[in-house]
Design an enzyme around this catalytic site. Sequence first.
Site, PDB file in Angstrom:
ATOM      1  N   HIS A  61      18.257 -21.706  -8.416  1.00 60.22           N
ATOM      2  CA  HIS A  61      18.582 -22.751  -7.447  1.00 60.22           C
ATOM      3  C   HIS A  61      18.320 -24.134  -8.039  1.00 60.22           C
ATOM      4  CE1 HIS A  61      18.876 -19.520  -4.530  1.00 60.22           C
ATOM      5  NE2 HIS A  61      19.275 -20.385  -3.612  1.00 60.22           N
ATOM      6  N   HIS A 115       9.337 -19.321  -6.056  1.00 62.97           N
ATOM      7  CA  HIS A 115       9.096 -19.689  -7.449  1.00 62.97           C
ATOM      8  C   HIS A 115       7.773 -20.410  -7.610  1.00 62.97           C
ATOM      9  CE1 HIS A 115      13.154 -18.681  -8.879  1.00 62.97           C
ATOM     10  NE2 HIS A 115      13.600 -19.227  -7.760  1.00 62.97           N
TER      11      HIS A 115
END
Length: 205
Positions: free
Chosen positions: A117, A159
């Site tokens: 992303h 993340h």
Amino acid sequence: MAPLSEVLHFILELDVRLTTSFVSLLMQWSSFQSLRINCKFLEVSCDGIVWLSSWIAFIWLFNSEPLFEMQLNMLVGLLLDIVVIALFKALVRRRRPVSDKDVLTIGPDKYSFPSGHASRSFLVLVFFSKLYALPFIVRVPMTAWAVTIAISRLILRRHYILDVLVGAVFGICEAYVIKFVWISQDAAACIIKYISEDNVPGGVE
């Protein structure tokens, strides 16, 4: 090899601690608490499959020759990003901070490093800021979107900080790779016309 392994282990442990502390700090601010509500929307807004399928549809539906150069080069960038991130995730195999029980993850996407992303959002940002520059009034919200995407990956616990930072660097580098192999307007028009419905098997005669 042992010292290198110890250094790597130290960096990863530090990354975990910094990520936990950073997210805890963010959650003390009401603005970031409200951002968490929109994180799912942000996640979808930068999803690789969503971008790729939407971009192909954009090319197909808006069959405009002046757009071909931008459309095809962005498509190459999106494909490059998917391949690069998938390869690095499969190679590194770093697990995500928490298991994504609410998200279907297949293959390399179950891994954390680097953030796809983040790479995709910064690829799009640099592409439309430097390679095919849009008006400043459009680049400002686009910059906010890219930065917010990166932060949302931490808030959602998808993340660690290192994943996001490296992902952003990858996206910037991918944009400059596209600049190096840039497809001209004439070449883009030839390629898109060649693969259009008038030229593929089964197309309209």
